[in-house]
Write a protein that holds these residues in place. Structure first.
Motif, mmCIF file in Angstrom:
data_model
loop_
_atom_site.group_PDB
_atom_site.id
_atom_site.type_symbol
_atom_site.label_atom_id
_atom_site.label_comp_id
_atom_site.label_asym_id
_atom_site.label_seq_id
_atom_site.Cartn_x
_atom_site.Cartn_y
_atom_site.Cartn_z
ATOM 1 N N LYS A 35 0.865 -1.301 0.132
ATOM 2 C CA LYS A 35 0.105 0.143 0.149
ATOM 3 C C LYS A 35 0.757 1.396 -0.044
ATOM 4 N N ILE A 36 0.584 2.286 -0.602
ATOM 5 C CA ILE A 36 1.192 3.710 -0.519
ATOM 6 C C ILE A 36 0.256 4.626 -0.464
ATOM 7 N N SER A 37 0.771 5.484 0.375
ATOM 8 C CA SER A 37 -0.316 6.841 0.529
ATOM 9 C C SER A 37 -0.450 7.738 -0.799
ATOM 10 N N VAL A 38 -1.646 8.140 -1.016
ATOM 11 C CA VAL A 38 -1.831 9.135 -1.977
ATOM 12 C C VAL A 38 -1.994 10.465 -1.613
ATOM 13 N N GLY A 39 -1.416 11.184 -2.327
ATOM 14 C CA GLY A 39 -1.261 12.765 -1.980
ATOM 15 C C GLY A 39 -2.273 13.632 -2.426
ATOM 16 N N SER A 40 -2.267 15.066 -1.805
ATOM 17 C CA SER A 40 -3.227 15.905 -2.217
ATOM 18 C C SER A 40 -2.613 17.328 -2.467
ATOM 19 N N ALA A 41 -3.393 18.175 -2.746
ATOM 20 C CA ALA A 41 -2.783 19.662 -3.005
ATOM 21 C C ALA A 41 -1.811 20.066 -1.602
ATOM 22 N N ALA A 42 -2.474 19.586 -0.588
ATOM 23 C CA ALA A 42 -1.698 20.091 0.665
ATOM 24 C C ALA A 42 -0.313 19.689 0.761
ATOM 25 N N ASP A 43 -0.111 18.317 0.252
ATOM 26 C CA ASP A 43 1.067 17.660 0.257
ATOM 27 C C ASP A 43 2.130 18.342 -0.908
ATOM 28 N N VAL A 44 1.328 18.726 -1.852
ATOM 29 C CA VAL A 44 2.235 19.275 -3.027
ATOM 30 C C VAL A 44 2.723 20.579 -2.561
ATOM 31 N N ASP A 45 1.846 21.360 -1.980
ATOM 32 C CA ASP A 45 2.432 22.737 -1.358
ATOM 33 C C ASP A 45 3.619 22.546 -0.438
ATOM 34 N N ALA A 47 5.738 20.339 -0.286
ATOM 35 C CA ALA A 47 6.922 19.882 -1.186
ATOM 36 C C ALA A 47 7.475 21.090 -1.946
ATOM 37 N N VAL A 48 6.639 21.669 -2.643
ATOM 38 C CA VAL A 48 7.142 22.822 -3.393
ATOM 39 C C VAL A 48 7.612 23.691 -2.697
ATOM 40 N N ALA A 49 6.885 24.132 -1.295
ATOM 41 C CA ALA A 49 7.641 25.154 -0.588
ATOM 42 C C ALA A 49 9.113 24.632 0.010
ATOM 43 N N ALA A 50 9.470 23.633 0.158
ATOM 44 C CA ALA A 50 10.659 22.809 0.610
ATOM 45 C C ALA A 50 11.699 23.047 -0.390
#
Length: 476
Positions: A35-45, A47-50
């Motif tokens: 199983k993997i986790s499925v991300g959302s816009a909040a996770d992208v935000d 990662a992009v901020a980092a």
């Protein structure tokens, strides 16, 4: 795998903002094995901020520092090669020999090519009183496919690092396990926090969010033309660079003077490699009309020599295709070939004999395929070859170019000068003559609806750079 339910952001394995999981299916068994986790816009935000925060410092690192980092990544990759191969075999159903010698090898080969290209790369030069500088484009969104996971991950991450960019990777959610191993490798190599980030997820929830994100400067996407169009449209609102490697329907012109036994046999092998799941596969074999029946006989024998079965079993040449969606699409296209009047030489619909479970496809060859048939126009992405007769060399070239795609093309001839002349007339980003070895230093990318931009070695590094002219810089 302990990190399967986490993302990699700012140098650490982190939980998703909103928990949501997805089963990863082994196509050989049709059963979930992870199983993997499925991300959302909040996770992208996050990662992009980092990546944005890490960019100012990393973009100013020296070539020597980036070479040291890439060499460390390669060292650890080689040490963990068997882990990579096992992950690819499980997620794709690839036979272990293919997973080691093709899939895992491709990642190593592209790392080595990028390192060599960076060693020789000039990031600035003088022109009169101006200094021409090539510098990192910024934060990059990297979206990779399931069919050659390490090939495409390394072809994006390695040149992005070489250029001094920071990035967020979204591996395919269908084959994500090798991407997790890759991320562990980069963590162990000591990639600075925020330079490399990884978020798993599907296209709409993660990929499109990355493509449209205001703080992403570039998108590098490999996948279907359909998905590539969506990525390009999404990215257009923020006027960012989009590099794409998309679909293909590659012609393989066998000229009358070719060694037919060799040319047809290798053409079948090239089409069927990776269970036919390669965007540059030579799926349209063009043969002289008067030798069409001879070609069918050779192709039938070559196709039937491909043993399909359990990826872990000795002697298996072809494993399953990656998913039920792909299996059903391939079955539909084989049915269309039969319905539209192509000659079924071998194979056909359904699973191979003795295989009742798993997404296994019968190695299939069609003859008497016309240019207007569905199997001659649509990308099948399975072990299905279309053999098409031609009456003249001019007609062969016309048929070869009569496609919306333009990723790869192939020419077979004993006369190298003649083959070169034909190669120059083919509208494709890469043309191979007489089945050469894979060249990881040659540019790879497409014409027309096969995309834009080029990958591999220095060609890939260029895509991650902006060009700055400092006028009045003065003579050095």
């Amino acid at each position: 795998m302990s990190n399967a339910l986490k993302f990699y952001i700012n140098g650490a394995w982190v939980d998703p903002v909103t928990p949501k999981t997805l089963d990863v299916i082994n196509p050989a068994t049709e059963e979930s094995f992870a199983k993997i986790s499925v991300g959302s816009a909040a996770d992208v935000d996050r990662a992009v901020a980092a990546a944005r925060a890490a960019f100012p410092k990393f973009s100013q690192t020296s070539k020597a520092e980036r070479l040291k980092l890439l060499n460390k990544i390669l060292e650890i990759y080689n040490r963990r090669a068997e882990d990579v191969a096992k992950a690819v075999s499980d997620e794709m159903g690839a036979p272990m020999g293919w997973a080691r010698d093709a899939q895992t090898w491709a990642g190593r080969a592209h790392m080595e090519a990028t390192i060599k290209a960076l060693e020789d790369f000039e990031f600035e030069h003088q022109r009169g009183h101006s200094k021409i500088v090539k510098e990192a484009i910024g934060v990059c969104a990297l979206i990779t496919p399931w069919n050659w996971p390490l090939n495409q991950i390394v072809c994006k991450v390695a040149p992005a690092i070489a250029a001094g960019c920071t990035m967020v990777l979204k591996p395919s959610e269908i084959a994500p396990m090798s991407g997790l191993v890759w991320t562990e490798i980069l963590h162990e190599a000591g990639v600075p926090a925020g330079v490399y980030n990884m978020v798993n997820g599907d296209g709409p929830s993660v990929g499109q969010v990355m493509a449209g994100h205001k703080d992403v400067d570039m998108v590098s996407f490999t996948g279907s033309t359909r998905a590539g169009i969506i990525v390009a449209k999404t990215a257009a609102d923020t006027v960012k660079r989009v590099a794409q490697e998309l679909g293909g329907k590659s012609p393989n012109i066998i000229l009358p003077d070719a060694d037919f036994e060799t040319a047809v046999t290798k053409g079948v092998e090239g089409c069927f490699g990776n269970s036919g799941q390669s965007c540059d596969a030579p799926t349209r074999m063009l043969v002289p009309l008067q030798r069409h029946d001879e070609a069918l006989k050779i192709a039938k024998q070559a196709a039937e020599a491909h043993k399909v079965g359990d990826p872990k079993a000795d002697g298996t040449v072809l494993g399953p295709v990656v998913s039920d969606v792909q299996f059903n699409k391939i079955q539909r296209l084989i049915e269309s070939g039969i319905a539209e009047g192509a000659t079924l030489v071998t194979g056909g619909t359904g699973r191979p004999e003795g295989l009742n479970r798993g997404y296994y496809v019968r190695p299939t060859v069609f003859g008497n395929v016309r240019p207007d048939m569905t199997i001659a126009r649509e990308e099948i992405f399975g072990p299905v070859l279309s053999i098409m007769p031609y009456e003249s060399e001019e007609q062969a070239i016309e048929i070869a170019n009569d496609t919306v795609y333009g990723l790869a093309a192939y020419v077979q001839s004993k006369d190298i000068k003649h083959a070169r002349k034909v190669a120059r007339q083919l509208r494709a980003g890469q043309v191979s003559i007489n089945y050469p070895d894979w060249d990881t230093f040659a540019p790879f990318g497409g014409y027309k609806q096969s995309g834009n931009g080029r990958e591999y070695a220095d060609w890939g590094i260029h895509d991650f750079l902006e060009v700055k002219g400092i006028v009045g810089y003065g003579e050095e």
